[in-house]
Design an enzyme around this catalytic site. Structure first.
Site, PDB file in Angstrom:
ATOM      1  N   SER A   1      26.436 -18.251  18.842  1.00  0.00           N
ATOM      2  CA  SER A   1      26.901 -17.178  17.960  1.00  0.00           C
ATOM      3  C   SER A   1      26.211 -15.846  18.216  1.00  0.00           C
ATOM      4  O   SER A   1      26.632 -14.819  17.685  1.00  0.00           O
ATOM      5  CB  SER A   1      26.664 -17.579  16.503  1.00  0.00           C
ATOM      6  OG  SER A   1      25.272 -17.588  16.215  1.00  0.00           O
ATOM      7  N   GLY A   2      25.119 -15.864  18.986  1.00  0.00           N
ATOM      8  CA  GLY A   2      24.298 -14.675  19.151  1.00  0.00           C
ATOM      9  C   GLY A   2      23.157 -14.615  18.152  1.00  0.00           C
ATOM     10  O   GLY A   2      22.260 -13.776  18.276  1.00  0.00           O
ATOM     11  N   GLY A   3      23.166 -15.518  17.167  1.00  0.00           N
ATOM     12  CA  GLY A   3      22.144 -15.476  16.132  1.00  0.00           C
ATOM     13  C   GLY A   3      20.738 -15.683  16.661  1.00  0.00           C
ATOM     14  O   GLY A   3      19.802 -14.989  16.247  1.00  0.00           O
ATOM     15  N   PHE A   4      20.561 -16.631  17.588  1.00  0.00           N
ATOM     16  CA  PHE A   4      19.222 -16.912  18.093  1.00  0.00           C
ATOM     17  C   PHE A   4      18.686 -15.739  18.899  1.00  0.00           C
ATOM     18  O   PHE A   4      17.506 -15.388  18.801  1.00  0.00           O
ATOM     19  CB  PHE A   4      19.224 -18.177  18.951  1.00  0.00           C
ATOM     20  CG  PHE A   4      17.858 -18.532  19.474  1.00  0.00           C
ATOM     21  CD1 PHE A   4      16.939 -19.193  18.667  1.00  0.00           C
ATOM     22  CD2 PHE A   4      17.478 -18.198  20.762  1.00  0.00           C
ATOM     23  CE1 PHE A   4      15.668 -19.517  19.130  1.00  0.00           C
ATOM     24  CE2 PHE A   4      16.214 -18.507  21.246  1.00  0.00           C
ATOM     25  CZ  PHE A   4      15.312 -19.169  20.426  1.00  0.00           C
TER      26      PHE A   4
ATOM     27  N   ASP B   1      24.524 -17.626  12.298  1.00  0.00           N
ATOM     28  CA  ASP B   1      23.443 -18.121  11.467  1.00  0.00           C
ATOM     29  C   ASP B   1      22.197 -17.275  11.652  1.00  0.00           C
ATOM     30  O   ASP B   1      22.119 -16.460  12.579  1.00  0.00           O
ATOM     31  CB  ASP B   1      23.129 -19.586  11.798  1.00  0.00           C
ATOM     32  CG  ASP B   1      22.603 -19.756  13.220  1.00  0.00           C
ATOM     33  OD1 ASP B   1      23.003 -18.965  14.108  1.00  0.00           O
ATOM     34  OD2 ASP B   1      21.801 -20.673  13.465  1.00  0.00           O
TER      35      ASP B   1
ATOM     36  N   GLN C   1      20.498 -25.331   9.295  1.00  0.00           N
ATOM     37  CA  GLN C   1      19.195 -24.680   9.350  1.00  0.00           C
ATOM     38  C   GLN C   1      18.334 -25.214   8.201  1.00  0.00           C
ATOM     39  O   GLN C   1      18.611 -26.267   7.661  1.00  0.00           O
ATOM     40  CB  GLN C   1      19.364 -23.159   9.284  1.00  0.00           C
ATOM     41  CG  GLN C   1      20.000 -22.540  10.524  1.00  0.00           C
ATOM     42  CD  GLN C   1      19.051 -22.469  11.718  1.00  0.00           C
ATOM     43  OE1 GLN C   1      17.872 -22.836  11.635  1.00  0.00           O
ATOM     44  NE2 GLN C   1      19.563 -22.011  12.855  1.00  0.00           N
TER      45      GLN C   1
ATOM     46  N   GLY D   1      17.581 -24.064  14.916  1.00  0.00           N
ATOM     47  CA  GLY D   1      16.268 -23.669  14.426  1.00  0.00           C
ATOM     48  C   GLY D   1      15.127 -24.526  14.922  1.00  0.00           C
ATOM     49  O   GLY D   1      14.049 -24.535  14.327  1.00  0.00           O
TER      50      GLY D   1
ATOM     51  N   ASP E   1      21.539 -28.907  24.887  1.00  0.00           N
ATOM     52  CA  ASP E   1      21.458 -27.885  25.928  1.00  0.00           C
ATOM     53  C   ASP E   1      20.041 -27.372  26.001  1.00  0.00           C
ATOM     54  O   ASP E   1      19.276 -27.495  25.050  1.00  0.00           O
ATOM     55  CB  ASP E   1      22.391 -26.716  25.614  1.00  0.00           C
ATOM     56  CG  ASP E   1      21.813 -25.811  24.524  1.00  0.00           C
ATOM     57  OD1 ASP E   1      21.243 -24.760  24.873  1.00  0.00           O
ATOM     58  OD2 ASP E   1      21.893 -26.169  23.341  1.00  0.00           O
TER      59      ASP E   1
ATOM     60  N   CYS F   1      16.357 -40.086  43.884  1.00  0.00           N
ATOM     61  CA  CYS F   1      17.468 -39.172  43.592  1.00  0.00           C
ATOM     62  C   CYS F   1      18.400 -39.058  44.797  1.00  0.00           C
ATOM     63  O   CYS F   1      17.949 -38.910  45.938  1.00  0.00           O
ATOM     64  CB  CYS F   1      16.926 -37.785  43.223  1.00  0.00           C
ATOM     65  SG  CYS F   1      18.203 -36.565  42.858  1.00  0.00           S
TER      66      CYS F   1
ATOM     67  N   CYS G   1      20.804 -36.619  44.964  1.00  0.00           N
ATOM     68  CA  CYS G   1      21.478 -35.320  44.889  1.00  0.00           C
ATOM     69  C   CYS G   1      21.544 -34.662  46.267  1.00  0.00           C
ATOM     70  O   CYS G   1      20.859 -35.061  47.215  1.00  0.00           O
ATOM     71  CB  CYS G   1      20.787 -34.405  43.878  1.00  0.00           C
ATOM     72  SG  CYS G   1      19.280 -33.602  44.468  1.00  0.00           S
TER      73      CYS G   1
END
Length: 386
Positions: free
Chosen positions: A92-95, A145, A217, A244, A294, A332, A334
């Site tokens: 949302s850009g809130g953080f 938020d 939150q 949060g 994430d 691994c 990869c």
């Protein structure tokens, strides 16, 4: 159609499910690489696909400032703009606004802040955050938020939560009224090379719509977290995030907050913990019943030479790797471990060669994504009959 969540199996609290979104079906539990400015740093989109990334994040704050959400709308949306055909979640850009500290002013209406790029003054309200995310055209948007700092006393957390819950209602009301304005089927004014004769940005059916998640939150206070979860569930979002966290609190406290919150979130909807964590943490949280996570850690650490392996973390800059013929991780498979030695990768870091960031990041992302794939494989058994 916007979001469909089908639970396939459980083991303890861990869940195996498929989350079908407009652009793709996402197998959960899932780790989502962070693509802050329409790019997972150092990795082109076709290699993300080869790594098995199903869904990535875009950052509303950064994309709003540069190149601008209206430009991205005119380009047919974020998927078309960055040539990524799988799912996208936007925050949302809130953080990011929270992290500006002295450069912001929070009121009931929203947040006034100054750009970290040029000092210009801007304002985000819940409604404006929804407009920006709808213009970006993500599959999943997040309610606006306020992220509470750590430590925060009870009165501060209480006041912040009340504001966040009011903003959640405003976010949902505005999003539901305008989500049909998503740019997926618009013909961009300047088609990309991948387009055929100005074809639409996607072949989405008209009923395909983005979804909005609410964010729990409440600081580190269990009663506030419970109240936040219960009140957001009453608002009936398609999915719920626990926000949060990872703001400086000890890891055990992070775990306690997640454990306290999860029982109050619906079992038939996706549950997302934002901004976590190390490989062992994402496995632990998935086993607790988290579906989505994430973190910038695998990409950020890679650029500084910190590598995640089945044998633990290693700093590829260390001199002891100067003549090491082995791969980063012998377990691994990869594309990096199949081809390059530790000695070569150390040399790239010592030479400040940009390729170092690319190869290190590819391996770290592969390690995270493969970790979740192995967990999904272990959970891939039928649910017992009721």
């Amino acid at each position: 159609m916007s979001l469909d969540f089908q639970l396939h199996s459980t083991s303890g609290n861990a869940r195996r499910a498929t989350m079908t979104l407009p652009h793709t079906a996402v197998e959960t539990p899932v780790f989502m690489p962070v693509g802050t400015v329409a790019s997972v740093k150092a990795v082109p989109q076709h290699l993300l696909e080869e790594l098995g990334a199903q869904i990535i994040l875009g950052n509303t704050y950064h994309l709003y400032l540069r190149p601008g959400h209206e430009l991205i709308r005119r380009m047919g949306g974020l998927h078309r703009f960055m040539s990524w055909h799988r799912a996208i979640l936007t925050d949302s850009g809130g953080f990011q606004v929270f992290s500006l500290n002295e450069l912001r002013k929070v009121t009931e209406d929203g947040v006034e802040f100054r750009s970290h790029l040029d000092g210009g003054k801007h304002f985000f309200s819940p409604e404006h955050s929804m407009d920006v995310q709808i213009a970006l055209g993500s599959d999943i948007a997040m309610a606006f938020d306020e992220c509470t700092e750590y430590p925060a006393d009870y009165a501060r957390a209480r006041k912040s939560l009340d504001l966040t819950l009011r903003w959640a209602e405003r976010s949902k009301t505005h999003f539901d009224a305008h989500k049909h304005e998503r740019p997926w089927n618009q013909v961009p004014s300047h088609p990309s090379p991948a387009a055929q004769d100005g074809a639409p940005a996607s072949n989405m059916p008209p009923e395909a719509m983005p979804s909005l998640f609410g964010i729990v939150q409440g600081g580190m206070y269990k009663d506030l977290r419970r109240e936040a979860a219960e009140r957001l569930v009453e608002m009936d979002f398609p999915g719920y995030a626990i926000g949060g966290l990872s703001v400086g609190e000890p890891r055990e406290l992070t775990r306690e907050v997640i454990a306290e919150t999860l029982p109050y979130l619906p079992k038939d909807k996706p549950r997302y913990v934002m901004g976590v964590g190390y490989p062992d943490e994402i496995v632990e949280y998935a086993k607790m019943g988290v579906d989505m996570m994430d973190c910038v850690l695998p990409t950020r650490a890679a650029r500084h030479g910190l590598i995640f392996t089945s044998e633990g973390r290693l700093n590829i800059k260390n001199r002891r790797f100067a003549e090491d013929h082995g791969p980063l991780d012998p377990e691994c498979g990869c594309m990096v471990c199949q081809r390059y030695s530790r000695a070569y990768l150390r040399h790239l870091m010592a030479s400040q060669e940009p390729l170092a960031a690319v190869l290190n990041t590819l391996h770290n992302l592969a390690f995270y994504l493969n970790t979740m794939q192995r967990l999904r494989d272990r959970l891939d058994t039928p649910l017992p009959p009721e």
